[in-house]
Design an enzyme around this catalytic site. Structure first.
Site, short mmCIF file in Angstrom:
data_model
loop_
_atom_site.label_atom_id
_atom_site.label_comp_id
_atom_site.label_asym_id
_atom_site.label_seq_id
_atom_site.Cartn_x
_atom_site.Cartn_y
_atom_site.Cartn_z
N ASP A 90 0.58 -1.17 0.04
CA ASP A 90 0.15 0.40 -0.03
C ASP A 90 0.82 0.86 -0.13
OD1 ASP A 90 -2.43 1.66 0.19
OD2 ASP A 90 -1.53 1.67 1.94
N GLU A 148 -2.12 -5.13 -3.77
CA GLU A 148 -1.15 -4.82 -2.47
C GLU A 148 0.18 -5.40 -2.06
OE1 GLU A 148 -4.37 -1.07 -0.45
OE2 GLU A 148 -4.11 -3.49 0.11
#
Length: 244
Positions: A53, A125
């Protein structure tokens, strides 16, 4: 397992030095809740999600900053939010069918479970986090940027003309038009600020600006952001907190 990993490496065009990182990226937490003994020698992918992320946000921010030198902070922030939204990342993951590589519990591995947006976004992610750890920032950037290059024009179109885009989506989805209203006018005559609201599937979104047109666009943009984030479903919009 090694055949699956090799297949995935071919799909993404990256050969890992440490394949355990790639494997870990697809280890869903639900598997360990169901089979806790696996924790003796395996790890879930949540730490890689966390890292990925951050890498995604950094790469996206620098790419937008370098690619669009004439755009202001607010515009770049809107574009970044659209690129790294759950829906956006899920679309990236779907290009490689990442859901098929996930290690899930029996409860999670139900019909449609591997195509859930949240799962796909989390896998993307985690994969980015694994690429970063194994190959470094430049390889991670080379993996991410082509996705953004392919999507940015559509995002710019939505951002530059949000009222038209919202109208098109409302007509296609609900066979009705967005309902706009003036909520408030404030400030002195020479520095007037307008607040407009748009009602979408029973939810109200507000936006402000120095003109009614600008406020209307801001309200439409906010509705689109909520709609895109939740997959453009009425149920999701109904659940969206009005402050968003």
């Amino acid at each position: 397992m090694s055949d699956r990993l090799a297949e995935l490496e071919r799909a993404i065009g990256i050969t890992f030095r440490d394949r355990t990182l790639l494997q870990t990226a697809f280890m869903h937490r639900s598997l360990f809740n169901e089979q806790p003994h696996l924790l003796n020698h395996l790890t879930d992918n949540e730490r890689l999600e966390f890292l990925g992320d951050s890498v995604l946000h950094f790469v996206t921010t620098t790419w937008l900053f370098e690619t669009f030198p004439d755009q202001d902070e607010a515009t770049l922030t809107n574009w970044r939010a659209a690129l790294v939204s759950t829906k956006g990342l899920a679309e990236c993951a779907a290009q490689f069918n990442l859901g098929q590589y996930a290690y899930l519990s029996r409860g999670e591995d139900n019909p449609g479970g591997r195509s859930r947006q949240k799962l796909l976004a989390d896998l993307f992610e985690a994969l980015v986090g694994a690429i970063y750890l194994d190959q470094g920032l430049e390889t991670a950037r080379a993996f991410i940027v082509p996705f953004w290059q392919a999507r940015i024009e559509q995002i710019i179109h939505i951002d530059l003309d949000p009222t038209t885009r919202l109208q098109e989506l409302m007509q296609a989805r609900f066979k009705q038009l967005p309902d706009y209203s003036i909520e408030e006018e404030r400030g002195p005559e020479h520095q007037r600020e307008y607040v407009m609201a748009v009602t979408v599937a029973g939810r109200k979104f507000t936006g402000s600006g120095s003109s009614k047109k600008e406020a209307k666009r801001a309200a439409a943009r906010k509705a689109l952001a909520a709609w895109d984030k939740h997959g453009f479903t009425a149920t999701a919009i109904d659940a969206q907190d009005e402050r968003n």
